[in-house]
Write a protein that holds these residues in place. Structure first.
Motif, PDB file in Angstrom:
ATOM      1  N   HIS B  44       0.831  -1.207   0.000  1.00 56.90           N
ATOM      2  CA  HIS B  44       0.000   0.000   0.000  1.00 56.90           C
ATOM      3  C   HIS B  44       0.864   1.255   0.000  1.00 56.90           C
ATOM      4  O   HIS B  44       2.048   1.230   0.318  1.00 56.90           O
ATOM      5  N   VAL B  45       0.244   2.361  -0.364  1.00 52.92           N
ATOM      6  CA  VAL B  45       0.871   3.670  -0.175  1.00 52.92           C
ATOM      7  C   VAL B  45      -0.140   4.588   0.501  1.00 52.92           C
ATOM      8  O   VAL B  45      -1.348   4.390   0.391  1.00 52.92           O
ATOM      9  N   SER B  46       0.378   5.591   1.203  1.00 52.46           N
ATOM     10  CA  SER B  46      -0.485   6.662   1.709  1.00 52.46           C
ATOM     11  C   SER B  46      -0.238   7.890   0.855  1.00 52.46           C
ATOM     12  O   SER B  46       0.885   8.152   0.429  1.00 52.46           O
ATOM     13  N   LEU B  47      -1.319   8.584   0.572  1.00 52.05           N
ATOM     14  CA  LEU B  47      -1.248   9.720  -0.345  1.00 52.05           C
ATOM     15  C   LEU B  47      -1.846  10.973   0.268  1.00 52.05           C
ATOM     16  O   LEU B  47      -2.856  10.908   0.979  1.00 52.05           O
ATOM     17  N   GLN B  48      -1.199  12.082  -0.035  1.00 52.96           N
ATOM     18  CA  GLN B  48      -1.848  13.377   0.148  1.00 52.96           C
ATOM     19  C   GLN B  48      -2.446  13.734  -1.214  1.00 52.96           C
ATOM     20  O   GLN B  48      -1.720  13.762  -2.219  1.00 52.96           O
ATOM     21  N   ILE B  49      -3.748  13.927  -1.262  1.00 51.29           N
ATOM     22  CA  ILE B  49      -4.377  14.255  -2.545  1.00 51.29           C
ATOM     23  C   ILE B  49      -4.143  15.732  -2.852  1.00 51.29           C
ATOM     24  O   ILE B  49      -4.401  16.601  -2.011  1.00 51.29           O
ATOM     25  N   LEU B  50      -3.647  15.989  -4.043  1.00 48.77           N
ATOM     26  CA  LEU B  50      -3.399  17.376  -4.448  1.00 48.77           C
ATOM     27  C   LEU B  50      -4.546  17.935  -5.286  1.00 48.77           C
ATOM     28  O   LEU B  50      -5.083  18.999  -4.991  1.00 48.77           O
ATOM     29  N   PHE B  51      -4.920  17.212  -6.326  1.00 47.66           N
ATOM     30  CA  PHE B  51      -5.977  17.689  -7.234  1.00 47.66           C
ATOM     31  C   PHE B  51      -6.971  16.565  -7.505  1.00 47.66           C
ATOM     32  O   PHE B  51      -6.575  15.419  -7.685  1.00 47.66           O
ATOM     33  N   VAL B  52      -8.248  16.920  -7.556  1.00 48.89           N
ATOM     34  CA  VAL B  52      -9.306  15.968  -7.917  1.00 48.89           C
ATOM     35  C   VAL B  52      -9.991  16.461  -9.186  1.00 48.89           C
ATOM     36  O   VAL B  52     -10.324  17.645  -9.305  1.00 48.89           O
ATOM     37  N   SER B  53     -10.199  15.562 -10.116  1.00 44.42           N
ATOM     38  CA  SER B  53     -10.858  15.871 -11.382  1.00 44.42           C
ATOM     39  C   SER B  53     -12.371  15.814 -11.201  1.00 44.42           C
ATOM     40  O   SER B  53     -12.904  14.837 -10.674  1.00 44.42           O
ATOM     41  N   VAL B  54     -13.064  16.856 -11.655  1.00 47.89           N
ATOM     42  CA  VAL B  54     -14.523  16.906 -11.517  1.00 47.89           C
ATOM     43  C   VAL B  54     -15.126  16.776 -12.910  1.00 47.89           C
ATOM     44  O   VAL B  54     -15.009  17.689 -13.737  1.00 47.89           O
ATOM     45  N   ASP B  55     -15.734  15.633 -13.165  1.00 48.92           N
ATOM     46  CA  ASP B  55     -16.209  15.322 -14.511  1.00 48.92           C
ATOM     47  C   ASP B  55     -17.697  14.990 -14.517  1.00 48.92           C
ATOM     48  O   ASP B  55     -18.212  14.410 -13.557  1.00 48.92           O
ATOM     49  N   SER B 335     -24.397  24.065 -14.870  1.00 45.72           N
ATOM     50  CA  SER B 335     -24.924  25.427 -14.910  1.00 45.72           C
ATOM     51  C   SER B 335     -24.220  26.280 -15.953  1.00 45.72           C
ATOM     52  O   SER B 335     -24.390  27.485 -15.989  1.00 45.72           O
ATOM     53  N   SER B 336     -23.390  25.675 -16.797  1.00 47.26           N
ATOM     54  CA  SER B 336     -22.708  26.419 -17.860  1.00 47.26           C
ATOM     55  C   SER B 336     -21.852  27.549 -17.301  1.00 47.26           C
ATOM     56  O   SER B 336     -21.605  28.533 -17.979  1.00 47.26           O
ATOM     57  N   SER B 337     -21.416  27.446 -16.064  1.00 41.89           N
ATOM     58  CA  SER B 337     -20.701  28.568 -15.452  1.00 41.89           C
ATOM     59  C   SER B 337     -19.186  28.463 -15.591  1.00 41.89           C
ATOM     60  O   SER B 337     -18.470  29.403 -15.276  1.00 41.89           O
ATOM     61  N   ASN B 338     -18.710  27.334 -16.084  1.00 45.00           N
ATOM     62  CA  ASN B 338     -17.259  27.132 -16.119  1.00 45.00           C
ATOM     63  C   ASN B 338     -16.687  27.288 -17.520  1.00 45.00           C
ATOM     64  O   ASN B 338     -17.322  26.955 -18.499  1.00 45.00           O
ATOM     65  N   ILE B 339     -15.463  27.738 -17.555  1.00 50.34           N
ATOM     66  CA  ILE B 339     -14.693  27.678 -18.787  1.00 50.34           C
ATOM     67  C   ILE B 339     -13.543  26.727 -18.526  1.00 50.34           C
ATOM     68  O   ILE B 339     -12.753  26.930 -17.614  1.00 50.34           O
ATOM     69  N   GLY B 340     -13.488  25.686 -19.315  1.00 52.80           N
ATOM     70  CA  GLY B 340     -12.387  24.743 -19.178  1.00 52.80           C
ATOM     71  C   GLY B 340     -12.677  23.647 -18.171  1.00 52.80           C
ATOM     72  O   GLY B 340     -13.800  23.458 -17.716  1.00 52.80           O
ATOM     73  N   LYS B 341     -11.626  22.956 -17.852  1.00 47.73           N
ATOM     74  CA  LYS B 341     -11.686  21.763 -17.027  1.00 47.73           C
ATOM     75  C   LYS B 341     -11.800  22.140 -15.546  1.00 47.73           C
ATOM     76  O   LYS B 341     -10.974  22.911 -15.038  1.00 47.73           O
ATOM     77  N   VAL B 342     -12.763  21.561 -14.857  1.00 49.34           N
ATOM     78  CA  VAL B 342     -12.947  21.864 -13.432  1.00 49.34           C
ATOM     79  C   VAL B 342     -12.138  20.887 -12.583  1.00 49.34           C
ATOM     80  O   VAL B 342     -12.260  19.668 -12.716  1.00 49.34           O
ATOM     81  N   VAL B 343     -11.311  21.454 -11.716  1.00 47.24           N
ATOM     82  CA  VAL B 343     -10.430  20.676 -10.858  1.00 47.24           C
ATOM     83  C   VAL B 343     -10.534  21.254  -9.447  1.00 47.24           C
ATOM     84  O   VAL B 343     -10.630  22.464  -9.276  1.00 47.24           O
ATOM     85  N   VAL B 344     -10.526  20.391  -8.454  1.00 42.98           N
ATOM     86  CA  VAL B 344     -10.462  20.862  -7.066  1.00 42.98           C
ATOM     87  C   VAL B 344      -9.029  20.694  -6.556  1.00 42.98           C
ATOM     88  O   VAL B 344      -8.460  19.594  -6.639  1.00 42.98           O
ATOM     89  N   GLN B 345      -8.491  21.771  -6.083  1.00 43.34           N
ATOM     90  CA  GLN B 345      -7.163  21.697  -5.460  1.00 43.34           C
ATOM     91  C   GLN B 345      -7.377  21.394  -3.977  1.00 43.34           C
ATOM     92  O   GLN B 345      -7.877  22.232  -3.235  1.00 43.34           O
ATOM     93  N   VAL B 346      -6.997  20.191  -3.598  1.00 44.68           N
ATOM     94  CA  VAL B 346      -7.286  19.732  -2.240  1.00 44.68           C
ATOM     95  C   VAL B 346      -6.170  20.151  -1.275  1.00 44.68           C
ATOM     96  O   VAL B 346      -6.416  20.573  -0.151  1.00 44.68           O
ATOM     97  N   ASN B 347      -4.955  19.980  -1.736  1.00 45.99           N
ATOM     98  CA  ASN B 347      -3.794  20.396  -0.941  1.00 45.99           C
ATOM     99  C   ASN B 347      -2.799  21.090  -1.867  1.00 45.99           C
ATOM    100  O   ASN B 347      -2.782  20.842  -3.077  1.00 45.99           O
ATOM    101  N   LYS B 348      -1.979  21.940  -1.284  1.00 46.51           N
ATOM    102  CA  LYS B 348      -0.951  22.599  -2.104  1.00 46.51           C
ATOM    103  C   LYS B 348       0.146  21.605  -2.453  1.00 46.51           C
ATOM    104  O   LYS B 348       0.555  20.812  -1.606  1.00 46.51           O
ATOM    105  N   ALA B 349       0.615  21.673  -3.669  1.00 51.08           N
ATOM    106  CA  ALA B 349       1.655  20.737  -4.120  1.00 51.08           C
ATOM    107  C   ALA B 349       2.970  20.994  -3.373  1.00 51.08           C
ATOM    108  O   ALA B 349       3.203  22.073  -2.882  1.00 51.08           O
TER     109      ALA B 349
END
Lengths: 349, 349
Positions: B44-55, B335-349
């Motif tokens: 196993h590995v433990s991870l700090q999540i940096l970015f999550v893709s919202v699709d 809601s047509s409110s976004n331009i481009g790919k929506v990503v959540v930044q969970v933690n700073k890289a």
């Protein structure tokens, strides 16, 4: 003086945007024709029409609107045309002599004079194949069945194949081809008599009468417990929608025609609401017209003649007698009243 | 003792059969995790999540009904998952060491402990490619665009290509790929600002705001005087129907997704009434899921990284900060409110 005949022909009196075409749309008239070889132009032949093929797609040429199948509309006041078998009675082309039987897209008439370049093939009669068979299993419907099942459907041994309009000209040949490939084949048709017919005479593994199924989804669940791999669609609309709830991964849906939708303007056609299922199931749905497959016609004809001579494929033809029966024959396609391929016998062979 | 963190994660509290998912459906909770290598299981590995893709497809996993995309439904009370970039903070697998960046389908959480076998790839940072780009042009949406345009769409030089959801994650990459192929590319999107964006920053030849077009048929007549050869469908419904009135012979319609239909149960989805046009125009419509194309992922990644390093393809990413922004980010897709790919930044890289 030569042979002069009175020839009746069907012409387009008015377009029929929706509903079943009737006697306001198509009318009979009589022409006088001189059929002898010396009376016709160089490169032409005169024909006595023996059989005319009555197919659902003809209806789409009577709307006055170019949509759907995008086949040229018939012209007002002009004779309409259909696939037919004619006997040469006069010829100004060395390739054809009196008595030859030919397959072509011909005027829906008792006699005609045509340029010989539009003849598709000569027919050499065989005791095991009737003349109308050249308009059904060996004609356009059979070719459509072959392209749908063997080329686009990619039916394999064990595939679960569903065929709508199962006792129609395309469906009956398609089912027999799928059985030759080793598929499990289920058909949908419009009467109990036809269900009996497709099971007993065409070799369908099973079938149902869609008029008796209040819930098409439930019917497909029953007949396809393992889902549908290939659906040869001849009807469109609600049946296509129901099928999309039962498709297996990578299912193939060759779209051959949509008889349930032909008598409606497009905005009144039944909407298919579950195309999203095509994404998850990675379904390929593909329309086809035979004009794009003529280069395969030879392969088809050889293969199909072989099957017919071996008795592996039979064709059931509904023969209506007399040129005057053409309009009722066309209308009958939309009333579920026929079993097999509808052909008008215009003259005795 | 090792490093112990409080980690927030999104879990499914209740299914959402229709409408936009809300805080009754998805909720945040906090777990305590021991991340150090000696605290986690072998392999196993433990991870700090940096970015999550919202699709958009995530929405189809929240209905409680297996249809449409046929992706496994999330389980009640379980953490939900999405594609993400994580940084290794602990490892019991020799292939991964602290600080490695990895791409995977991960819990939508701040931290997680996972079996390393589910890691898709390590990411080697490049100054010309940002981390979120690995979730957009180089991630699932970019791969979908590549399969749609390059594989199934068979886009050729001079093809007339139409892309709906044109400024979305898939659309923006698809358009740039089609331009590389030499196509004429028109986009449909939901605001004037986005139309400006796709023309000025993505290289679309033209585009329109579908919210301002009362007649989609008329709009397509205007933008496609020569018809449509390839339609990459991301929306379904009325737009797909309108396109089917403008397809050229042999048009290809790769079905990537149908965002306009995701928030509706299937019986309420918009019916497409003119599938009959697929027959006459011999159109191939084909749904696809990337699971069937993983064997091409290497080809895609190599080609796409090349384009990005050459500056031929750019990715616009809409970055929302904080794990708590995930639900609003998901809702914003509809809601047509976004331009481009929506990503959540969970933690700073």
């Amino acid at each position: 003086m030569g042979r002069v005949v009175e020839s009746r022909e069907w012409y387009l009196a008015s377009y029929s945007p929706e509903g079943v075409p009737n006697s306001d749309n198509l009318k009979l008239r009589t022409l006088t024709l001189s059929l002898d070889s010396h009376s016709i132009p160089e490169g032409h032949v005169s024909l006595q029409i023996l059989f005319v093929s009555v197919d659902p797609y003809l209806r789409t040429r009577l709307t006055g609107t170019l949509d759907g199948l995008y086949i040229h509309q018939y012209h007002l006041n002009q004779v309409i045309t259909a696939y037919a078998i004619g006997k040469v009675v006069g010829s100004r082309d060395d390739k054809y002599t009196e008595g030859d039987l030919v397959l072509l897209s011909a005027p829906v008439a008792e006699y005609c004079i045509i340029t010989s370049s539009i003849i598709l093939r000569k027919i050499h009669t065989d005791t095991r194949i009737s003349l109308p068979d050249y308009l059904s299993a060996l004609g356009i419907p059979g070719f459509a069945a072959w392209v749908g099942i063997m080329v686009l459907g990619e039916a394999k041994a064990g595939s679960n194949v569903f065929i709508s309009a199962a006792s129609g000209a395309v469906g009956m040949t398609a089912a027999q081809l799928a059985k030759i490939r080793g598929c499990r084949v289920i058909g949908s048709t419009g009467s109990d008599q036809k269900v009996k017919f497709i099971k007993e005479e065409l070799g369908y593994d099973d079938g149902f009468n869609y008029n008796k199924e209040s819930d098409l989804d439930a019917a497909l669940s029953k007949y396809f417990p393992d889902g549908i791999d290939v659906y040869l669609d001849n009807v469109g609309g609600k049946m296509l929608e129901a099928v999309l709830n039962h498709v297996n991964k990578y299912a193939r849906i060759p779209l051959c025609g949509m008889i349930s939708q032909y008598n409606k303007v497009w905005t009144e056609r039944e909407g298919v609401r579950n195309l999203l299922n095509m994404v998850g199931k990675e379904v390929r749905m593909e329309g086809f017209m035979l004009e794009s497959y003529w280069h395969r016609y030879g392969d088809f004809a050889t293969e199909m003649e072989g099957y017919m001579k071996e008795g592996k494929i039979t064709s059931k033809n509904k023969i209506n007698v007399g040129i005057e029966s053409f309009l009722d024959s066309l209308a009958s396609l939309f009333s579920s009243s026929n079993i097999g391929k509808v052909v008008v016998q215009v003259n005795k062979a």
